[in-house]
Design an enzyme around this catalytic site. Structure first.
Site, PDB file in Angstrom:
ATOM      1  N   SER A  57      59.751  30.652  11.935  1.00 42.05           N
ATOM      2  CA  SER A  57      58.778  31.506  11.246  1.00 42.05           C
ATOM      3  C   SER A  57      59.277  32.058   9.921  1.00 42.05           C
ATOM      4  O   SER A  57      58.530  32.724   9.212  1.00 42.05           O
ATOM      5  CB  SER A  57      58.359  32.667  12.157  1.00 42.05           C
ATOM      6  OG  SER A  57      59.467  33.488  12.447  1.00 42.05           O
ATOM      7  N   LYS A  70      55.199  41.620  15.030  1.00 40.20           N
ATOM      8  CA  LYS A  70      55.584  41.565  13.615  1.00 40.20           C
ATOM      9  C   LYS A  70      54.682  42.470  12.770  1.00 40.20           C
ATOM     10  O   LYS A  70      55.151  43.161  11.856  1.00 40.20           O
ATOM     11  CB  LYS A  70      55.498  40.113  13.122  1.00 40.20           C
ATOM     12  CG  LYS A  70      56.541  39.181  13.738  1.00 40.20           C
ATOM     13  CD  LYS A  70      56.317  37.752  13.297  1.00 40.20           C
ATOM     14  CE  LYS A  70      57.312  36.801  13.940  1.00 40.20           C
ATOM     15  NZ  LYS A  70      57.080  35.392  13.564  1.00 40.20           N
TER      16      LYS A  70
END
Length: 799
Positions: A704, A747
């Site tokens: 990511s 996140k």
């Protein structure tokens, strides 16, 4: 050096021999210096024949040269047995001159030798140290006294030794004959010392004693002690044999008595216990198979003597069968409104979990027979996964049991041990059901992701049957060896993350993710639950201490930065302790204490976390990324620079293989699309690119970070800064596509805590954005991208 186990004293001159050495070796013929061999576990006396095992290279060389020469060598006991090549300091000062009678070598570079003891010697000077020791010596001749006292001591020693020979089967007939025919006191003392069970120190002391009288004086107490030990051993042996015979006799008598009692119709010793167990079997609702096994086991128990070891094993097995809740269960509370109220009163938020449990309750209300679901609550520490289990039990009206799986490595912890093992018990599942006395409890399997495995088996594999609704209705514990229905148990498992869980086990779980708490959620949890609980635990009331919302908010922002609320509760507890101390110091005469935000610094010290909007990016090649960890989301920075070199790519910051590949993919894409993206790669071969992710002690991995690496590289190469208020996450491909990543909710919440205003996400993660709490979404503007070109356009500032 070491000896063979059967060292035997043999008279050199036969049955009528004396203590003099063999006629073919005289004292006058001895050389001035002889080779010295260290012995680790044997003392050789004059007149003794002993086999020795020679292992070290230097000792083998000594033996070879002795065989080639006069076959004479000195043997001396070592002070430290573990030393392979002893030096003079490692040896005693007195030893024995021996003649090497025989030698046999073996393929493993060892040799077995047979040596004859000749004379006592005292080493006076070591002349050679390599490859083996050689020493000058002086003979220690026996100092004899022809007195009545010596004669009396010798006869006493002979009498005691003959008694010892009778009691000790280890002494051979040859030793007995040699002792009867030895008339010389010194020779006789050496014979006894070589064959008596003495310590090495005692034998060495006897070897060092030249005076025959003193030798006998030392030897007599040792003979007395050995005689007493052998007498006691013989008595113990006789008592044990008598006890065994008595046990066998008692067994036969009991069997005869039992047969007579059966003929007379009289009761047996354990008849009351058997009757009680039989009534229990009849009264306890058992499945047909369990009832059959219990009845058979009772019949075996009835035929068994109560003193037999197997009796207790069989009795315990019956107790376990009869104590389990085969048909016993608690009645479910089917009031959905009341259940919802209990869940809401005890936990704030967690709507997904609450909805799922209320759905389960609604189905039970509609259809009575339903298999319990296997729920898995996944989330960072401190978000209420474990405490939720008890709330679920309260809402359903069921009993609650918790099993911690953290660190469990033995499969038998789940399935139990077979009854053949001493002290065998059922596994934790069956033990828990017996303890709660219900077959339909809420059973929480805590820390499922912390299960380990080793040579004893894999508990995760044993859980496959437990946590499968299609199989657990016939769960078979190794101890019970009977199928038990676990389908009515409501299993709730918890984990911080799913990755370590066995794939087959993960497939059986209904996963419900619990995200991190937002700031307002933490505030409400603190007000409703944490503050009242800590006040009660510290003996305070709301009249004693008041924590306004502003103080709690400051506490959340400046003193904690976590996904859950554990640290927040610890800080509240610290404030409660300060308040209690102040009240106690003033004998309770204190006005109600109101802890304003300004007072936090005084009580808790300086703020641990600075509340800021976002770190200002003032240089090229720096970008803000988002990462997922088992304890919640984190913000990380990627730094890129370049320096003169040869076109190498340097990657630092404890990066894993996947993250390194993302960096290489980012560089390759930018190079391939340099013209379209207006990136200058003309002098690529003249510069090295260095990509670094700070916090180098923390391992980092995953795909990511691809988007943030591209943004940082693009910033460096185009000389345009990345926007300070923008964070991003996403995987990239060589074609420039931005692909879906995991952990998006955590996140996003981390970005909110950090003060970011814009967030760049893959377009495929739009559904995850919609699951984020509304409060967090209001603080961020999300940009969904499908291509790297969109990322650069959004992330980089205009020139």
């Amino acid at each position: 050096m070491m000896t063979s186990p059967d060292t035997e004293f043999i008279s050199i001159l036969g049955a009528a021999g004396t203590s003099v050495a063999p006629s073919h070796v005289s004292a006058r013929s001895l050389p001035e210096a002889i080779p010295i061999l260290g012995l680790s576990d044997v003392v050789i006396f004059p007149g003794a024949v002993a086999p020795l095992l020679v292992e070290t290279g230097s000792s083998i060389k000594l033996i070879d040269e002795a065989v080639a020469g006069d076959r004479l060598m000195g043997v001396v006991l070592q002070r430290r047995p573990e030393v392979a090549d002893p030096v003079p300091e490692d040896l005693y000062g007195v030893g024995c001159v021996t003649r090497l009678a025989k030698m046999v070598k073996f393929p493993d570079n060892t040799a077995r030798v047979l040596v004859e003891g000749l004379w006592r010697i005292r080493m006076t000077e070591y002349t050679t140290f390599t490859p083996y020791l050689r020493a000058k010596f002086e003979l220690l001749r026996d100092l004899k006294e022809e007195t009545i006292e010596v004669t009396a001591m010798m006869r006493n020693a002979q009498s005691q030794f003959q008694e010892i020979v009778k009691l000790s089967p280890a002494l051979s007939e040859q030793v007995k004959i040699a002792a009867l025919n030895t008339e010389d006191p010194g020779h006789f003392a050496d014979l006894i010392a070589a064959n008596l069970n003495l310590s090495l120190e005692d034998r060495q002391a006897l070897l060092e004693t030249a005076s025959v009288k003193e030798r006998l004086v030392k030897l007599l107490p040792m003979l007395n002690r050995e005689h007493e030990v052998l007498n006691l051993s013989s008595k113990i042996q006789t008592d044990v044999a008598t006890s065994i015979a008595k046990t066998q006799r008692d067994f036969f008598l009991r069997e005869q008595l039992r047969a007579i009692q059966r003929e007379l119709g009289e009761s047996e010793a354990n008849a009351g216990e058997i009757k009680m167990l039989r009534e229990k079997i009849e009264q306890t609702p058992l499945p047909a198979e369990a009832k059959k096994v219990a009845t058979q086991e009772l019949e075996r128990l009835q035929q068994m003597p109560t003193a037999a070891a197997e009796y207790t094993v069989s009795r315990n097995y019956l107790d376990w069968i009869l104590a389990l809740p085969w048909e016993k269960e608690t009645e479910d509370k089917l009031d959905l409104t009341a259940a919802a109220k209990i869940l809401n009163d005890q936990h704030f938020g967690l709507m997904k979990v609450k909805d799922r449990l209320l759905e389960f309750l609604a189905v039970i209300k509609r259809k009575k027979a339903i298999k319990g679901p296997i729920l898995c609550l996944v989330g960072p520490p401190g978000v209420g996964k474990t405490s939720l289990g008890r709330s679920v039990a309260d809402a359903l009206g069921r009993k609650f049991a918790r099993i911690s799986l953290g660190g469990m490595r033995d499969e038998a912890e789940i399935r139990g041990h077979r009854r053949t093992y001493v002290g065998a018990l059922p596994g934790r599942i069956i033990q828990t059901l017996r303890r709660v006395e219900s077959r339909n409890p809420v059973m929480m399997l805590d820390e499922l992701d912390k299960v380990g495995s080793d040579f004893r088996g894999d508990p995760a594999a044993a859980l496959l049957e437990v946590l499968d609704p299609a199989q657990n209705n016939t769960f078979t514990d190794h101890y019970l060896d009977l199928p038990f229905d676990l389908s009515r148990v409501l299993f709730i498992t918890t984990a911080n993350w799913l990755e370590p869980i066995h794939p087959a086990l993960r497939d059986r779980l209904e996963v419900i993710e619990l995200p991190s708490y937002t700031e307002s959620e933490k505030l409400q949890i603190a007000k409703r639950y944490l503050v009242p609980r800590q006040l009660e635990e510290h003996g305070l009331t709301r009249q004693d201490v008041t924590l306004p919302d502003a103080s709690l908010r400051r506490l959340i922002q400046d003193y904690t930065r976590e996904a859950g609320v554990r640290q927040l509760e610890r800080e509240i507890a610290a404030l409660a302790r300060k308040a209690v101390r102040k009240i106690v110091n003033n004998n309770g005469q204190v006005k109600p204490l109101r802890l304003e935000p300004e007072a936090l610094k005084k009580h808790l010290g300086h703020a641990r976390f600075i509340s800021e909007t976002a770190e200002k990016i003032a240089e090229y090649g720096i970008a803000t990324g988002l990462a997922w960890t088992p304890v919640g989301g984190e913000v990380l920075f990627v730094e890129v620079t370049r320096m003169p070199g040869k076109g190498n790519l340097l990657l630092t910051g404890s990066l894993g293989d996947v993250m390194k590949e993302s960096a290489q993919t980012a560089v390759s894409y930018l190079r391939s699309q340099a013209k379209a993206l207006k990136v200058d790669f003309a002098d690529y071969g003249k510069f090295d690119i260095h990509i670094h992710v700070p916090a180098g002690a923390t391992p980092k991995d995953g795909p990511s970070a691809g988007v943030v690496i591209v943004a940082a590289l693009g910033s460096l190469l185009t000389q345009r800064r990345v926007r300070s208020d923008t964070a991003m996450t996403g995987e990239i491909s060589l074609r420039g596509r931005v692909m879906r990543v995991g952990g998006v909710k955590e996140k996003i919440l981390a970005a909110v805590r950090f003060g970011v205003k814009h967030i760049i996400l893959p377009a495929q993660n739009k559904s995850d954005w919609l699951e984020v709490p509304v409060e967090a979404r209001k603080k961020l503007k999300a940009h969904f991208v499908q291509h790297i070109a969109q990322v650069l356009r959004l992330a980089l500032e205009a020139k």
